[in-house]
Design a protein around this motif. Structure first.
Motif, PDB file in Angstrom:
ATOM      1  N   ALA A  91       0.826  -1.206   0.000  1.00 25.40           N
ATOM      2  CA  ALA A  91       0.000   0.000   0.000  1.00 25.40           C
ATOM      3  C   ALA A  91       0.862   1.258   0.000  1.00 25.40           C
ATOM      4  O   ALA A  91       1.924   1.300   0.631  1.00 25.40           O
ATOM      5  N   PRO A  92       0.430   2.277  -0.717  1.00 30.06           N
ATOM      6  CA  PRO A  92       1.185   3.538  -0.706  1.00 30.06           C
ATOM      7  C   PRO A  92       1.188   4.165   0.682  1.00 30.06           C
ATOM      8  O   PRO A  92       0.211   4.048   1.434  1.00 30.06           O
ATOM      9  N   THR A  93       2.277   4.819   1.006  1.00 31.41           N
ATOM     10  CA  THR A  93       2.341   5.561   2.272  1.00 31.41           C
ATOM     11  C   THR A  93       1.767   6.961   2.118  1.00 31.41           C
ATOM     12  O   THR A  93       1.416   7.597   3.111  1.00 31.41           O
ATOM     13  N   HIS A  94       1.677   7.437   0.861  1.00 37.04           N
ATOM     14  CA  HIS A  94       1.110   8.763   0.598  1.00 37.04           C
ATOM     15  C   HIS A  94       0.239   8.700  -0.653  1.00 37.04           C
ATOM     16  O   HIS A  94       0.697   8.264  -1.705  1.00 37.04           O
ATOM     17  N   GLU A  95      -1.000   9.135  -0.526  1.00 37.92           N
ATOM     18  CA  GLU A  95      -1.819   9.430  -1.691  1.00 37.92           C
ATOM     19  C   GLU A  95      -1.806  10.946  -1.865  1.00 37.92           C
ATOM     20  O   GLU A  95      -2.097  11.686  -0.924  1.00 37.92           O
ATOM     21  N   ILE A  96      -1.448  11.390  -3.053  1.00 36.15           N
ATOM     22  CA  ILE A  96      -1.303  12.828  -3.307  1.00 36.15           C
ATOM     23  C   ILE A  96      -2.694  13.435  -3.464  1.00 36.15           C
ATOM     24  O   ILE A  96      -3.367  13.218  -4.478  1.00 36.15           O
ATOM     25  N   GLN A  97      -3.146  14.169  -2.476  1.00 36.34           N
ATOM     26  CA  GLN A  97      -4.512  14.687  -2.438  1.00 36.34           C
ATOM     27  C   GLN A  97      -4.685  15.951  -3.281  1.00 36.34           C
ATOM     28  O   GLN A  97      -5.748  16.180  -3.862  1.00 36.34           O
ATOM     29  N   GLU A  98      -3.650  16.762  -3.352  1.00 31.13           N
ATOM     30  CA  GLU A  98      -3.750  18.008  -4.091  1.00 31.13           C
ATOM     31  C   GLU A  98      -3.779  17.753  -5.594  1.00 31.13           C
ATOM     32  O   GLU A  98      -3.306  16.737  -6.079  1.00 31.13           O
ATOM     33  N   ARG A  99      -4.321  18.716  -6.341  1.00 36.27           N
ATOM     34  CA  ARG A  99      -4.288  18.579  -7.799  1.00 36.27           C
ATOM     35  C   ARG A  99      -2.833  18.520  -8.280  1.00 36.27           C
ATOM     36  O   ARG A  99      -2.472  17.720  -9.125  1.00 36.27           O
ATOM     37  N   GLU A 100      -1.984  19.399  -7.698  1.00 37.30           N
ATOM     38  CA  GLU A 100      -0.560  19.398  -8.006  1.00 37.30           C
ATOM     39  C   GLU A 100       0.221  19.440  -6.704  1.00 37.30           C
ATOM     40  O   GLU A 100      -0.171  20.127  -5.767  1.00 37.30           O
ATOM     41  N   LYS A 101       1.323  18.725  -6.684  1.00 37.29           N
ATOM     42  CA  LYS A 101       2.159  18.730  -5.486  1.00 37.29           C
ATOM     43  C   LYS A 101       3.599  18.437  -5.893  1.00 37.29           C
ATOM     44  O   LYS A 101       3.861  17.564  -6.726  1.00 37.29           O
ATOM     45  N   VAL A 102       4.527  19.176  -5.329  1.00 35.94           N
ATOM     46  CA  VAL A 102       5.950  18.902  -5.522  1.00 35.94           C
ATOM     47  C   VAL A 102       6.387  17.949  -4.418  1.00 35.94           C
ATOM     48  O   VAL A 102       6.231  18.244  -3.234  1.00 35.94           O
ATOM     49  N   ILE A 103       6.884  16.789  -4.806  1.00 37.49           N
ATOM     50  CA  ILE A 103       7.425  15.844  -3.837  1.00 37.49           C
ATOM     51  C   ILE A 103       8.925  15.715  -4.081  1.00 37.49           C
ATOM     52  O   ILE A 103       9.385  15.749  -5.224  1.00 37.49           O
ATOM     53  N   VAL A 104       9.666  15.595  -3.019  1.00 31.91           N
ATOM     54  CA  VAL A 104      11.119  15.456  -3.113  1.00 31.91           C
ATOM     55  C   VAL A 104      11.498  14.121  -2.508  1.00 31.91           C
ATOM     56  O   VAL A 104      11.196  13.838  -1.343  1.00 31.91           O
ATOM     57  N   ILE A 105      12.131  13.277  -3.309  1.00 36.44           N
ATOM     58  CA  ILE A 105      12.569  11.959  -2.861  1.00 36.44           C
ATOM     59  C   ILE A 105      14.088  11.916  -2.942  1.00 36.44           C
ATOM     60  O   ILE A 105      14.657  11.961  -4.030  1.00 36.44           O
ATOM     61  N   ASP A 106      14.727  11.884  -1.792  1.00 33.44           N
ATOM     62  CA  ASP A 106      16.190  11.806  -1.712  1.00 33.44           C
ATOM     63  C   ASP A 106      16.853  12.836  -2.628  1.00 33.44           C
ATOM     64  O   ASP A 106      17.741  12.531  -3.414  1.00 33.44           O
ATOM     65  N   GLY A 107      16.364  14.060  -2.525  1.00 32.07           N
ATOM     66  CA  GLY A 107      16.981  15.155  -3.256  1.00 32.07           C
ATOM     67  C   GLY A 107      16.469  15.389  -4.659  1.00 32.07           C
ATOM     68  O   GLY A 107      16.818  16.402  -5.275  1.00 32.07           O
ATOM     69  N   LEU A 108      15.650  14.474  -5.189  1.00 34.83           N
ATOM     70  CA  LEU A 108      15.139  14.632  -6.549  1.00 34.83           C
ATOM     71  C   LEU A 108      13.702  15.142  -6.493  1.00 34.83           C
ATOM     72  O   LEU A 108      12.842  14.565  -5.832  1.00 34.83           O
ATOM     73  N   GLU A 109      13.445  16.206  -7.242  1.00 32.58           N
ATOM     74  CA  GLU A 109      12.149  16.868  -7.224  1.00 32.58           C
ATOM     75  C   GLU A 109      11.251  16.323  -8.335  1.00 32.58           C
ATOM     76  O   GLU A 109      11.651  16.239  -9.493  1.00 32.58           O
ATOM     77  N   PHE A 110      10.030  15.959  -7.945  1.00 32.24           N
ATOM     78  CA  PHE A 110       9.004  15.524  -8.892  1.00 32.24           C
ATOM     79  C   PHE A 110       7.809  16.461  -8.771  1.00 32.24           C
ATOM     80  O   PHE A 110       7.318  16.690  -7.663  1.00 32.24           O
ATOM     81  N   HIS A 111       7.320  16.972  -9.899  1.00 29.06           N
ATOM     82  CA  HIS A 111       6.082  17.735  -9.907  1.00 29.06           C
ATOM     83  C   HIS A 111       4.967  16.755 -10.296  1.00 29.06           C
ATOM     84  O   HIS A 111       4.853  16.350 -11.458  1.00 29.06           O
ATOM     85  N   ALA A 112       4.152  16.368  -9.324  1.00 26.13           N
ATOM     86  CA  ALA A 112       3.091  15.390  -9.548  1.00 26.13           C
ATOM     87  C   ALA A 112       1.770  16.102  -9.793  1.00 26.13           C
ATOM     88  O   ALA A 112       1.405  17.028  -9.058  1.00 26.13           O
ATOM     89  N   ILE A 113       1.057  15.683 -10.837  1.00 27.26           N
ATOM     90  CA  ILE A 113      -0.228  16.288 -11.186  1.00 27.26           C
ATOM     91  C   ILE A 113      -1.275  15.180 -11.275  1.00 27.26           C
ATOM     92  O   ILE A 113      -1.130  14.232 -12.053  1.00 27.26           O
ATOM     93  N   ASN A 114      -2.323  15.285 -10.479  1.00 22.09           N
ATOM     94  CA  ASN A 114      -3.434  14.339 -10.580  1.00 22.09           C
ATOM     95  C   ASN A 114      -4.225  14.616 -11.850  1.00 22.09           C
ATOM     96  O   ASN A 114      -4.668  15.744 -12.089  1.00 22.09           O
ATOM     97  N   MET A 115      -4.386  13.578 -12.663  1.00 19.85           N
ATOM     98  CA  MET A 115      -5.174  13.684 -13.893  1.00 19.85           C
ATOM     99  C   MET A 115      -6.129  12.495 -13.976  1.00 19.85           C
ATOM    100  O   MET A 115      -5.956  11.583 -14.790  1.00 19.85           O
ATOM    101  N   PRO A 116      -7.170  12.496 -13.132  1.00 18.66           N
ATOM    102  CA  PRO A 116      -8.086  11.356 -13.063  1.00 18.66           C
ATOM    103  C   PRO A 116      -9.152  11.384 -14.154  1.00 18.66           C
ATOM    104  O   PRO A 116      -9.427  12.431 -14.744  1.00 18.66           O
ATOM    105  N   GLY A 117      -9.748  10.215 -14.398  1.00 15.89           N
ATOM    106  CA  GLY A 117     -10.924  10.130 -15.252  1.00 15.89           C
ATOM    107  C   GLY A 117     -10.642   9.956 -16.721  1.00 15.89           C
ATOM    108  O   GLY A 117     -11.562   9.809 -17.520  1.00 15.89           O
ATOM    109  N   ALA A 118      -9.365   9.986 -17.118  1.00 21.47           N
ATOM    110  CA  ALA A 118      -9.030   9.755 -18.522  1.00 21.47           C
ATOM    111  C   ALA A 118      -8.689   8.279 -18.687  1.00 21.47           C
ATOM    112  O   ALA A 118      -9.583   7.435 -18.760  1.00 21.47           O
TER     113      ALA A 118
END
Length: 672
Positions: A261-288
């Motif tokens: 199971a995921p430890t984090h579900e990204i609730q925001e439409r957009e969220k910047v997550i940083v994993i061990d120094g690497l930045e990811f811009h995550a965007i929820n795009m549901p329904g497609a």
């Protein structure tokens, strides 16, 4: 593998051989019939119209190759399709539509570890989906860990052979699930249990990941599994008369579908997550493409991961196995947004996805290849949406819109490989669009309260006479009009499923349509139907609700599934009328339910009213009961479960629940 796509070398000759008299006594001896002269002619004519001169997808597939699988176990899937290794486009098999054959060759060409750009890598060809690997400060992030635990473990072991160690090790610093289809999370235990997964590594997923996963795989899981037998052709062999490709990839790995199971579900439409120094811009795009899905922009690597919003082919708006109809209009808006924000603005040098090879811009040309690719992908879905609804507003019915839209496909899409209907098709996707807006009913009053399938067929058979319908069907078959033949033979089989002559005639007509089909699900469905008609065998369904999926299913959704299992006739006969509660003390979760009027309903509550019976049980123990690893009685004796109130009501409820074996008929099986 020899591709030899130069136009001057394409002879378009079709190679085939007639098989001996087929033996349909069992699946072990089953073999298909050869392509007919009509099918050979149809496939030859189509081959002349395809854009063979465009070899760019093969070039993209080979670009960045670090190491091929060779004999490594990560190449198990590719080795199952080894018969394709010597095939070329100037030796097109008669029993395969030439377009899907070329797609199979393209997917077969992938098999190893690839560099997308410095810091971004992909394992392609070990499963239906791609595993993407991002380098972080102290290790690697795994994105979409394939379908099975075994494939994921083998793929990561192969990657470690060729990726540099960081600080002396190959630490996994995090994991990301792009969406909730099994080929994007099913191998998660193979990664987490690899010995390289850091203790503090987090697992990210889109909003509503668990909810939508359970909704798709549990409530309708048994029916979906049986239907998937047809979409994926589960009894077909890997050969030119069986499975040649699965559109998104060659096929699926073999092994256990798992879910950490995921430890984090990204609730925001957009969220910047940083994993061990690497930045990811995550965007929820549901329904497609999926009810829950994220795309990722990785600025350090100037890369955009489009998840499954793009791939080298047309995707499903509606999938044959059964799922919620997808919104093709919102799909086009997502692709337009990504194109404007990241591609046209010059922020990315590549897009990579969950399937197929990446797309790069060529720095030596002024053409923005990524922009052109995304525009064609977007306009493919936009064309289907807009033209389907234009036709619907002119009164074209859901049953006719598929044929109508096929006559309107623009030349730009015909001339492009990556908009071809390998997974979806113009026909069934257009019907899905109309269904989304207007529903299944065409408003013809004869379909308001339709006869049951068998009764409707028998009306035709009794009116025309079985011999007349059979002879008319054979005229169509001999003229190469296989769909017309199937229409008549199907009525005969529905009305008389024991008649071998009718069954085999319908199978023959299905088989030739399968050989002519460009869309994977069409080919497999026709050929799977032929197998079941000829052998009278139904094989066990694909299991979608694995132990891990069940363990992560919210209890409220599990109770919803119990309500689906409730047999209304039995419940009415038992005059069931009570309320109940299920409590998870360790989670402080409370669920209240009522059984009345041959129905069951439940909700999650903060405070429980008085109930006729109540079960206090840990979520983990409830999972054991569902999986058959324990019983309520044994857990109660061990003090792990507390049942208060009238326990006999629970026994009565259990006695009204159906069991689903997934062996129901799709085509009628012989009754004797």
């Amino acid at each position: 593998m020899k591709t030899r796509f130069a136009p001057s070398l394409i002879s378009l000759a079709v190679v085939f051989s007639f098989s001996a008299q087929a033996d349909y006594a069992s699946l072990e001896t089953y073999q298909g019939k050869p392509a007919s002269d009509h099918t050979i002619a149809v496939n030859k004519e189509l081959a002349k119209q395809l854009p063979w001169e465009d070899t760019s997808a093969f070039e993209r597939t080979q670009k960045g190759l670090i190491a091929e699988f060779g004999t490594h176990e990560a190449g198990e899937l590719k080795n199952r399709f080894e018969y394709m290794s010597d095939m070329t486009v100037d030796e097109l098999p008669a029993s395969v539509n030439p377009s899907i054959w070329r797609q199979g060759m393209l997917n077969y060409a992938a098999g190893g570890l690839y560099e997308v750009t410095d810091g971004v890598y992909q394992i392609r060809g070990s499963d239906l989906s791609n595993m993407t690997i991002y380098r972080t400060d102290n290790g690697y992030v795994i994105h979409d860990p394939l379908l099975s635990k075994e494939a994921a473990a083998a793929s990561w072991e192969f990657a470690k052979l060729h990726l540099p160690a960081i600080n002396g090790e190959h630490k996994i610093t995090g994991m990301i699930y792009s969406h909730m289809h099994a080929d994007h999370f099913g191998g998660s235990r193979g990664i987490v249990e690899s010995g390289d997964f850091a203790e503090d590594a987090e697992i990210y997923a889109p909003k509503d990941f668990i909810k939508e996963l359970a909704d798709e795989n549990v409530i309708a899981g048994t029916a979906m599994g049986r239907r998937a037998n047809y979409q994926y052709g589960t009894t077909l062999d890997n050969n030119t008369k069986g499975i040649v490709d699965n559109a998104l990839g060659l096929g699926t790995s073999r092994g256990e579908v798992t879910l950490v199971a995921p430890t984090h579900e990204i609730q925001e439409r957009e969220k910047v997550i940083v994993i061990d120094g690497l930045e990811f811009h995550a965007i929820n795009m549901p329904g497609a493409e999926a009810p829950a899905e994220i795309v990722l922009y990785v600025p350090e690597y100037r890369s955009l991961n489009t998840a499954e919003l793009t791939y080298d082919g047309m995707h499903n708006i509606y999938t044959f196995r059964g799922a919620k109809v997808r919104d093709s209009l919102v799909w086009t808006k997502y692709l337009t947004e990504l194109k404007l924000r990241y591609v046209d603005s010059g922020l990315v040098d590549n897009i990579h996805a969950a399937h197929s090879a990446p797309v790069w811009n060529d720095p030596n040309t002024a053409v923005n290849e990524i922009s052109e690719y995304m525009a064609l992908q977007r306009d493919n879905y936009g064309f289907i949406h807009n033209q389907a609804m234009r036709l619907a507003n002119h009164g074209v019915s859901i049953n006719d819109v598929g044929r109508e839209i096929e006559t309107l496909v623009p030349q730009s899409q015909k001339d492009t490989w990556h908009t071809n209907g390998y997974h979806g098709s113009y026909s069934h996707n257009a019907r899905a669009v109309v269904n989304l807006y207007l529903g299944y009913h065409d408003l013809n009053p004869v379909n308001t309260n339709p006869l049951q399938t068998k009764d409707k067929s028998c009306v035709y058979v009794e009116a025309a006479g079985a011999e007349t319908l059979y002879n008319a069907g054979m005229v169509h078959f001999n003229n190469g009009e296989y769909q017309e033949a199937s229409q008549l033979f199907n009525d005969l089989v529905q009305c008389d499923p024991n008649n071998i002559q009718y069954r085999f005639a319908l199978a023959d007509s299905f088989e030739q349509q399968g050989y002519q089909s460009e869309t994977m699900a069409w080919r497999n469905s026709y050929l799977q139907g032929a197998v079941e008609l000829r052998t009278g065998e139904i094989q066990p369904s694909i299991k979608l609700a694995s132990a891990d999926v069940i363990a992560n299913t919210p209890t409220g959704m599990f109770l919803d599934f119990v309500a689906v299992m409730l047999n209304a006739e039995k419940a009415e006969a038992e005059a069931l009328n009570f309320n109940f509660a299920v409590v998870h003390p360790e989670l402080n979760e409370k669920f209240y339910g009522e059984v009345s009027n041959a129905n069951m309903a439940n909700i999650q509550v903060d405070e429980l009213p008085n109930t006729d019976f109540r079960i206090d049980i840990a979520k983990e123990d409830l999972t054991k009961v569902v999986l058959g690893q324990a019983t309520l009685e044994s857990l109660a004796e061990a003090g792990a479960v507390k049942v208060t109130g009238d326990a006999e009501l629970l026994q009565k409820l259990a006695g009204t629940l159906d069991e689903f074996d997934g062996l129901f008929e799709i085509l009628p099986m012989p009754t004797k």
